[in-house]
Write a protein that holds these residues in place. Structure first.
Motif, PDB file in Angstrom:
ATOM      1  N   LEU A  36       1.629  -2.244   0.033  1.00  0.00           N
ATOM      2  CA  LEU A  36       2.760  -2.762   0.809  1.00  0.00           C
ATOM      3  C   LEU A  36       3.990  -2.980  -0.078  1.00  0.00           C
ATOM      4  O   LEU A  36       5.109  -2.573   0.267  1.00  0.00           O
ATOM      5  N   ASN A  37       3.747  -3.578  -1.252  1.00  0.00           N
ATOM      6  CA  ASN A  37       4.868  -3.825  -2.172  1.00  0.00           C
ATOM      7  C   ASN A  37       5.442  -2.525  -2.729  1.00  0.00           C
ATOM      8  O   ASN A  37       6.658  -2.398  -2.872  1.00  0.00           O
ATOM      9  N   SER A  38       4.544  -1.556  -3.007  1.00  0.00           N
ATOM     10  CA  SER A  38       5.014  -0.250  -3.506  1.00  0.00           C
ATOM     11  C   SER A  38       5.871   0.425  -2.442  1.00  0.00           C
ATOM     12  O   SER A  38       6.891   1.033  -2.750  1.00  0.00           O
ATOM     13  N   PHE A  39       5.438   0.306  -1.199  1.00  0.00           N
ATOM     14  CA  PHE A  39       6.188   0.915  -0.106  1.00  0.00           C
ATOM     15  C   PHE A  39       7.573   0.266   0.015  1.00  0.00           C
ATOM     16  O   PHE A  39       8.581   0.956   0.144  1.00  0.00           O
ATOM     17  N   LYS A 133       5.690   7.534   0.564  1.00  0.00           N
ATOM     18  CA  LYS A 133       4.734   8.217   1.431  1.00  0.00           C
ATOM     19  C   LYS A 133       3.302   7.902   0.983  1.00  0.00           C
ATOM     20  O   LYS A 133       2.438   7.584   1.806  1.00  0.00           O
ATOM     21  N   GLU A 134       3.094   7.963  -0.336  1.00  0.00           N
ATOM     22  CA  GLU A 134       1.749   7.703  -0.865  1.00  0.00           C
ATOM     23  C   GLU A 134       1.334   6.246  -0.624  1.00  0.00           C
ATOM     24  O   GLU A 134       0.201   5.974  -0.239  1.00  0.00           O
ATOM     25  N   ALA A 135       2.292   5.335  -0.862  1.00  0.00           N
ATOM     26  CA  ALA A 135       1.997   3.913  -0.674  1.00  0.00           C
ATOM     27  C   ALA A 135       1.673   3.635   0.796  1.00  0.00           C
ATOM     28  O   ALA A 135       0.751   2.889   1.113  1.00  0.00           O
ATOM     29  N   ARG A 136       2.410   4.279   1.663  1.00  0.00           N
ATOM     30  CA  ARG A 136       2.191   4.095   3.099  1.00  0.00           C
ATOM     31  C   ARG A 136       0.812   4.612   3.499  1.00  0.00           C
ATOM     32  O   ARG A 136       0.086   3.952   4.254  1.00  0.00           O
ATOM     33  N   GLN A 137       0.474   5.748   2.932  1.00  0.00           N
ATOM     34  CA  GLN A 137      -0.829   6.358   3.213  1.00  0.00           C
ATOM     35  C   GLN A 137      -1.960   5.426   2.765  1.00  0.00           C
ATOM     36  O   GLN A 137      -2.888   5.134   3.525  1.00  0.00           O
ATOM     37  N   LYS A 138      -1.826   4.923   1.514  1.00  0.00           N
ATOM     38  CA  LYS A 138      -2.865   4.034   0.974  1.00  0.00           C
ATOM     39  C   LYS A 138      -2.964   2.753   1.798  1.00  0.00           C
ATOM     40  O   LYS A 138      -4.053   2.255   2.070  1.00  0.00           O
ATOM     41  N   GLY A 139      -1.782   2.215   2.168  1.00  0.00           N
ATOM     42  CA  GLY A 139      -1.746   0.993   2.972  1.00  0.00           C
ATOM     43  C   GLY A 139      -2.403   1.208   4.325  1.00  0.00           C
ATOM     44  O   GLY A 139      -3.159   0.356   4.806  1.00  0.00           O
ATOM     45  N   THR A 140      -2.139   2.366   4.928  1.00  0.00           N
ATOM     46  CA  THR A 140      -2.717   2.682   6.242  1.00  0.00           C
ATOM     47  C   THR A 140      -4.237   2.792   6.138  1.00  0.00           C
ATOM     48  O   THR A 140      -4.962   2.328   7.017  1.00  0.00           O
TER      49      THR A 140
END
Ligand code: ZN
Length: 233
Positions: A36-39, A133-140
Motif C-alpha cells: 500500500l505504501n509503495s503504491f 502497478k507491481e505494488a498494486r498487484q501485490k496489494g491485491t
C-alpha cells in the motif's frame, strides 16, 4: 479522581495496544501495508513527474519558437544578398548571418540538452508507473488474506474500545486526557505505583516530602519529572 477506574482503563488500553501491535506485526499485515505504501509512493512520484513533464514541455516549446524566429531572421537576412553593392555591405551581411547561425547553434544545444532530460524523465516515469502497478498487484493479492486476518481481530478490538468508552464516563475527563497524552508520548504505563518509599514507579525520580504527603492525602500525584500519575498500591 477514581484511581481504580483509571487503572482499569489502563489495563484495557494496554490490551488494545498489544492487540493492535500484534496485528501490525503479522507478516500478511506487513506485506499488505508495504504494498500500500509503495503504491502511494509511486502515485506521488507519477504526480510529481507529470507536473515536471508539463514544465519541460512548455520550456521546449519556448525554445522551438525561438529557433523558428531565428530561422525566419536567417531567411530574411539571406534575401539581402541580392542587394549587396560593396565589400562593406558584404561584411555586414556575413556578420549578420554568422550571428544568427551562432544563436541557432546555442539554441540547438539547449534543445538537445532538454531533450536528453526529457528522455531521462520519461524513463523515471516509466519506472514509477511500473512500481505502482507491481505494488498494486501485490496489494491485491495480499488483500483477501489481510482482510480475513483483520476481520478475525476486529471484534476483540471493538469490544475493548467499547469498554474504554464506557469507562471514560466514570473517569474525570482531565485524567483521561492526561492519560492519552502520556500514551501518545509513549510513557506507558502512564499510571504507576509509588516505587519504594518516595520514587516514581515510571522514571524512578525521588520525590520531595511534600509531594509524598500530597500523595498520601489525595491517593495520587503527578510526577514532577515524567508527568506520569503515581498512586500508592
Ligand atoms: Zn516520573
Amino acid at each position: 479522581m477514581n484511581i481504580d477506574k483509571l487503572l482499569e482503563y489502563q489495563t484495557i488500553d494496554v490490551e488494545l495496544v498489544k492487540l493492535e501491535s500484534d496485528f501490525r506485526a503479522l507478516p500478511i499485515c506487513k506485506e499488505y501495508n508495504f504494498s500500500l505504501n509503495s503504491f502511494k509512493d509511486a502515485q506521488a512520484a507519477v504526480k510529481k513527474l507529470t507536473t515536471e513533464a508539463d514544465e519541460m514541455c512548455a520550456q521546449i516549446e519556448g525554445l522551438v519558437d525561438q529557433y523558428k524566429k531565428l530561422n525566419e531572421q536567417l531567411s530574411e537576412a539571406e534575401t539581402a544578398i541580392d542587394n549587396i553593392a560593396d565589400l562593406k555591405q558584404a561584411d555586414f551581411y556575413n556578420r549578420n548571418i554568422e550571428k544568427i547561425l551562432g544563436d541557432m547553434q546555442g539554441l540547438s544545444k539547449s534543445i538537445s540538452a532538454l531533450s536528453t532530460k526529457i528522455e531521462d524523465h520519461r524513463r523515471c516515469y516509466e519506472r514509477a508507473v511500473k512500481q505502482g502497478k507491481e505494488a498494486r498487484q501485490k496489494g491485491t493479492e495480499a488483500a483477501p488474506i489481510f482482510e480475513k486476518a483483520r476481520s478475525e481481530v476486529i471484534p476483540a478490538m471493538e469490544a475493548l474500545k467499547n469498554k474504554l468508552i464506557t469507562l471514560e464516563k466514570d473517569i474525570d475527563e482531565r485524567a483521561v486526557n492526561h492519560y492519552k497524552q502520556l500514551r501518545t508520548a509513549k510513557k506507558v504505563p502512564a499510571i504507576v505505583p509509588l516505587h519504594g518509599e518516595a520514587s516514581c514507579g515510571g522514571c524512578f525520580m525521588e520525590m520531595a516530602g511534600n509531594s509524598i504527603a500530597k500523595l498520601r492525602n489525595d491517593g495520587f500525584i503527578e510526577c514532577p519529572n515524567c508527568s506520569r500519575i503515581i498512586f500508592i498500591k
